[in-house]
Design an enzyme around this catalytic site. Structure first.
Site, PDB file in Angstrom:
ATOM      1  N   GLY A 225      40.716  39.921  33.696  1.00  0.00           N
ATOM      2  CA  GLY A 225      42.132  39.581  33.752  1.00  0.00           C
ATOM      3  C   GLY A 225      42.349  38.191  33.209  1.00  0.00           C
ATOM      4  O   GLY A 225      41.535  37.676  32.439  1.00  0.00           O
ATOM      5  N   THR A 227      42.870  34.052  32.888  1.00  0.00           N
ATOM      6  CA  THR A 227      42.009  32.920  33.256  1.00  0.00           C
ATOM      7  C   THR A 227      42.438  32.285  34.575  1.00  0.00           C
ATOM      8  O   THR A 227      41.590  31.929  35.407  1.00  0.00           O
ATOM      9  CB  THR A 227      41.998  31.892  32.104  1.00  0.00           C
ATOM     10  OG1 THR A 227      41.377  32.527  30.974  1.00  0.00           O
ATOM     11  CG2 THR A 227      41.217  30.640  32.459  1.00  0.00           C
ATOM     12  N   ALA A 228      43.750  32.161  34.806  1.00  0.00           N
ATOM     13  CA  ALA A 228      44.216  31.548  36.057  1.00  0.00           C
ATOM     14  C   ALA A 228      43.788  32.398  37.257  1.00  0.00           C
ATOM     15  O   ALA A 228      43.338  31.869  38.286  1.00  0.00           O
ATOM     16  CB  ALA A 228      45.731  31.380  36.023  1.00  0.00           C
ATOM     17  N   THR A 229      43.895  33.712  37.132  1.00  0.00           N
ATOM     18  CA  THR A 229      43.480  34.591  38.238  1.00  0.00           C
ATOM     19  C   THR A 229      41.970  34.489  38.435  1.00  0.00           C
ATOM     20  O   THR A 229      41.484  34.452  39.578  1.00  0.00           O
ATOM     21  CB  THR A 229      43.868  36.060  37.947  1.00  0.00           C
ATOM     22  OG1 THR A 229      45.202  36.099  37.466  1.00  0.00           O
ATOM     23  CG2 THR A 229      43.745  36.917  39.190  1.00  0.00           C
ATOM     24  N   GLU A 247      35.649  38.249  33.253  1.00  0.00           N
ATOM     25  CA  GLU A 247      36.016  38.501  31.845  1.00  0.00           C
ATOM     26  C   GLU A 247      37.464  38.094  31.707  1.00  0.00           C
ATOM     27  O   GLU A 247      38.357  38.788  32.197  1.00  0.00           O
ATOM     28  CB  GLU A 247      35.828  39.983  31.504  1.00  0.00           C
ATOM     29  CG  GLU A 247      34.414  40.491  31.626  1.00  0.00           C
ATOM     30  CD  GLU A 247      33.459  39.802  30.675  1.00  0.00           C
ATOM     31  OE1 GLU A 247      33.900  39.290  29.635  1.00  0.00           O
ATOM     32  OE2 GLU A 247      32.263  39.760  30.988  1.00  0.00           O
ATOM     33  N   CYS A 281      42.172  41.685  24.941  1.00  0.00           N
ATOM     34  CA  CYS A 281      41.629  40.322  25.060  1.00  0.00           C
ATOM     35  C   CYS A 281      40.902  39.910  23.779  1.00  0.00           C
ATOM     36  O   CYS A 281      40.754  38.732  23.503  1.00  0.00           O
ATOM     37  CB  CYS A 281      40.685  40.247  26.252  1.00  0.00           C
ATOM     38  SG  CYS A 281      39.405  41.502  26.194  1.00  0.00           S
TER      39      CYS A 281
HETATM   40  P1  NDP Z   1      45.891  39.303  35.742  1.00  0.00           P
HETATM   41  O1  NDP Z   1      44.897  38.228  35.906  1.00  0.00           O
HETATM   42  O2  NDP Z   1      47.300  38.997  36.111  1.00  0.00           O
HETATM   43  O3  NDP Z   1      45.504  40.579  36.593  1.00  0.00           O
HETATM   44  C1  NDP Z   1      44.263  41.249  36.467  1.00  0.00           C
HETATM   45  C2  NDP Z   1      44.004  42.012  37.742  1.00  0.00           C
HETATM   46  O4  NDP Z   1      43.840  41.082  38.822  1.00  0.00           O
HETATM   47  C3  NDP Z   1      45.147  42.925  38.163  1.00  0.00           C
HETATM   48  O5  NDP Z   1      44.613  44.059  38.813  1.00  0.00           O
HETATM   49  C4  NDP Z   1      45.902  42.044  39.132  1.00  0.00           C
HETATM   50  O6  NDP Z   1      46.717  42.777  39.985  1.00  0.00           O
HETATM   51  C5  NDP Z   1      44.759  41.367  39.852  1.00  0.00           C
HETATM   52  N1  NDP Z   1      45.098  40.121  40.511  1.00  0.00           N
HETATM   53  C6  NDP Z   1      46.125  39.270  40.264  1.00  0.00           C
HETATM   54  N2  NDP Z   1      46.083  38.208  41.105  1.00  0.00           N
HETATM   55  C7  NDP Z   1      44.992  38.379  41.909  1.00  0.00           C
HETATM   56  C8  NDP Z   1      44.390  37.626  42.969  1.00  0.00           C
HETATM   57  N3  NDP Z   1      44.899  36.467  43.364  1.00  0.00           N
HETATM   58  N4  NDP Z   1      43.280  38.104  43.536  1.00  0.00           N
HETATM   59  C9  NDP Z   1      42.728  39.252  43.117  1.00  0.00           C
HETATM   60  N5  NDP Z   1      43.258  40.032  42.145  1.00  0.00           N
HETATM   61  C10 NDP Z   1      44.363  39.595  41.526  1.00  0.00           C
HETATM   62  O7  NDP Z   1      45.773  39.794  34.247  1.00  0.00           O
HETATM   63  P2  NDP Z   1      46.626  40.910  33.528  1.00  0.00           P
HETATM   64  O8  NDP Z   1      46.601  42.191  34.293  1.00  0.00           O
HETATM   65  O9  NDP Z   1      47.937  40.307  33.182  1.00  0.00           O
HETATM   66  O10 NDP Z   1      45.751  41.164  32.224  1.00  0.00           O
HETATM   67  C11 NDP Z   1      45.869  40.378  31.105  1.00  0.00           C
HETATM   68  C12 NDP Z   1      44.765  39.344  31.055  1.00  0.00           C
HETATM   69  O11 NDP Z   1      43.502  39.979  31.114  1.00  0.00           O
HETATM   70  C13 NDP Z   1      44.771  38.580  29.761  1.00  0.00           C
HETATM   71  O12 NDP Z   1      44.556  37.213  30.016  1.00  0.00           O
HETATM   72  C14 NDP Z   1      43.594  39.143  29.010  1.00  0.00           C
HETATM   73  O13 NDP Z   1      43.025  38.296  28.072  1.00  0.00           O
HETATM   74  C15 NDP Z   1      42.660  39.454  30.113  1.00  0.00           C
HETATM   75  N6  NDP Z   1      41.677  40.439  29.686  1.00  0.00           N
HETATM   76  C16 NDP Z   1      40.384  40.037  29.483  1.00  0.00           C
HETATM   77  C17 NDP Z   1      39.429  40.930  29.016  1.00  0.00           C
HETATM   78  C18 NDP Z   1      37.998  40.515  28.820  1.00  0.00           C
HETATM   79  O14 NDP Z   1      37.146  41.391  28.738  1.00  0.00           O
HETATM   80  N7  NDP Z   1      37.676  39.235  28.752  1.00  0.00           N
HETATM   81  C19 NDP Z   1      39.798  42.316  28.702  1.00  0.00           C
HETATM   82  C20 NDP Z   1      41.172  42.633  28.981  1.00  0.00           C
HETATM   83  C21 NDP Z   1      42.066  41.709  29.453  1.00  0.00           C
HETATM   84  P3  NDP Z   1      48.246  43.074  39.584  1.00  0.00           P
HETATM   85  O15 NDP Z   1      48.293  43.509  38.181  1.00  0.00           O
HETATM   86  O16 NDP Z   1      48.588  44.155  40.506  1.00  0.00           O
HETATM   87  O17 NDP Z   1      48.960  41.793  39.799  1.00  0.00           O
END
Ligand code: NDP
Length: 481
Positions: A225, A227-229, A247, A281
């Protein structure tokens, strides 16, 4: 309205709170189902089920686990059309893309790690008077948290190695794309999986996700997901020294030299920037082009990108679908406004797209190319994660590498040149985890996958993933010689 419940201990379970969140179809802007809004109580139940299932899953042995995974892969293939339709509807991506890429890869992930389960071996270090061998045992119950851009593709990329290594799993899919995870969980019943081996807890990141990360029964978290998360998850896990694999985001450079294969490179650079509406990503969102071909390349690329058809994801002629949500569409449009304010010239796109008929309320944005920006401005530094890419000129190889590395991210890069020596030099000097040369997003599942700098920690794929999901223990024996 259809309700997407949690999947715990081999069956659907409503959230303890009874609360649900609306689930929207991005192409139409309409709510079409509701998803469980889980909290710590649901996570508790899921971890309890996974804990109870762990010994039995381990005792099935590698061959037994692999057989379960292969049966599930076969069912995914048998239900590929329904899964692709669900993924396209939930995410907004073109149906053909879900059919050709996402769902076949789900089956491949399961098959690949079924093979890995049976082939995984550990090290042996003989000494003159003794022998060391390394036991690699499963961690127990692990958490897998995945994003919305490649929903089932990325969820199975995590759960497959975790399960192959003998762990049981509690997974949390993104709350905006929960549908296919639930369909997969139901297929595990048909595949004869023991209850509790795979559990799903749906809901928001801050509630369901954070509760999963905080649960002491979760021995490791594999997260993909933003970077901040990722930073929040790493901080939450650190005090208890539990393993974490991250990742994260990217701002990937595409580096085009003047000796590239011009036509093929134009096509592939457009693909690298705009596949899945730029919501991968690995997308190449900073396009660096050698000064000597910059104007010619720009003209050809703008023609190519402006011709991309944005439309209803169910239509086979749509090359671009909808962005995943209204909030994300708005974020992308604000990023384009910021680019204009920073002095960028929009070469094509730069606006929402109105699609007539059933998609008139959908979240569509025209593929956008921007030039004239400094590499250190917000547009060129922050991940937009949408159909927006910037063009920058460079003079020579040294400047190309310097601009490519001028980011806090370090996930992937692609290099386009017919000079083999230069390709090797540039690949070596790029600060990132993955370099493609004269190709993009070609994947061999055995290779290490992941990023450096703010793009993450650790690697997925092949043996790297099997090692992450196991605990090594060295056993040293005096053989008495
Ligand atoms: P987020 O970080 O917002 O969310 C990713 C997942 O984490 C979701 O299931 C989300 O839930 C969950 N989540 C959010 N906050 C928390 C928390 N505090 N504790 C635990 N889980 C949490 O990312 P996005 O879904 O917006 O995805 C986009 C991002 O993912 C982009 O930055 C992209 O680059 C990255 N990414 C990286 C990849 C890699 O392989 N390096 C591949 C694909 C994407 P919810 O959605 O329900 O809020």
């Amino acid at each position: 309205m259809h309700k997407i419940d949690n999947f715990i201990d081999g069956q659907r379970q409503a959230p303890v709170s009874g609360h649900y969140l609306d689930n929207v179809e991005p192409a139409t802007g309409q709510v079409y189902s509701q998803v469980a809004s889980s909290d710590a109580d649901d996570v508790d139940r899921a971890v309890a089920a996974a804990t109870a299932a762990a010994p039995g899953w381990y005792e099935l042995g590698a061959t037994g686990r692999a057989a379960c995974m292969r049966r599930l892969a076969a069912l995914v293939t048998a239900h590929a059309d329904a899964l692709a339709q669900a993924e396209s509807k939930d995410n907004g991506k073109p149906l053909w893309l879900a059919s050709e890429v996402d769902i076949p890869r789900v089956a491949s992930n399961l098959e690949f790690f079924a093979d890995a389960a049976t082939q995984f071996a550990s090290e042996c270090h003989p000494m003159t008077h003794g022998i060391n061998y390394t036991l690699r045992e499963p961690l127990g119950v692990v958490g897998c948290i995945s994003p919305w851009n490649l929903p089932l593709y990325l969820m199975t990329w995590k759960i497959a190695p975790a399960l192959a290594a003998g762990n049981t799993v509690v997974a949390k899919p993104s709350e905006v794309t929960p549908a296919t995870a639930s369909l997969l969980a139901e297929l595990t019943v048909e595949a004869g999986w023991p209850p509790g081996v795979l559990n799903l807890v749906h809901g928001s990141g801050p509630k369901a996700g954070a509760s999963l990360v905080d649960h002491p029964g979760i021995k490791a978290v594999s997260f993909t997901g933003g970077t901040a998360t990722g930073k929040a998850i790493a901080s939450a896990m650190a005090p208890t020294f539990r393993k974490v694999s991250l990742e994260l985001g990217g701002k990937n450079p595409t580096v085009v030299f003047d000796d590239c294969d011009f036509e093929q490179t134009v096509d592939q650079v457009a693909r690298a920037a705009f596949s899945n509406q730029g919501q991968i990503c690995l997308c190449g969102s900073r396009i660096l082009v050698q000064q000597s071909i910059y104007e010619r390349f720009k003209k050809a690329l703008v023609e190519r990108v402006a011709a991309l058809r944005v439309g209803d994801p169910t239509e086979s002629t749509s090359q671009q679908g909808a962005l995943v949500s209204a909030a994300h569409r708005d974020k992308v449009l604000v990023a384009i406004d910021t680019a204009r304010a920073e002095g960028g010239q929009v070469l094509c796109g730069g606006h929402p797209v109105e699609v007539s008929g059933r998609c008139s309320e959908g979240y569509f944005v025209a593929p956008t190319l921007i030039e004239g920006l400094d590499m250190y401005c917000a547009t060129a530094q922050e991940e937009i994660f949408g159909p927006v890419a910037t063009l920058h000129a460079f003079a020579d190889e040294t400047e190309a590498v310097q601009l490519a590395n001028a980011t806090r991210y370090g996930l992937a890069a692609s290099v386009w040149s017919n000079d083999v020596h230069r390709c090797h030099r540039v690949a070596k000097n790029l600060q990132c985890g993955i370099v493609w040369v004269n190709c993009w997003m070609v994947r061999d599942l055995r290779t290490p996958f992941g990023g450096t700098k703010a793009s993450g920690l650790g690697r997925e794929g092949g043996l790297e993933a099997m090692r992450f999901f196991t605990e090594p223990k060295n056993v040293c024996i005096d053989v008495g010689l």
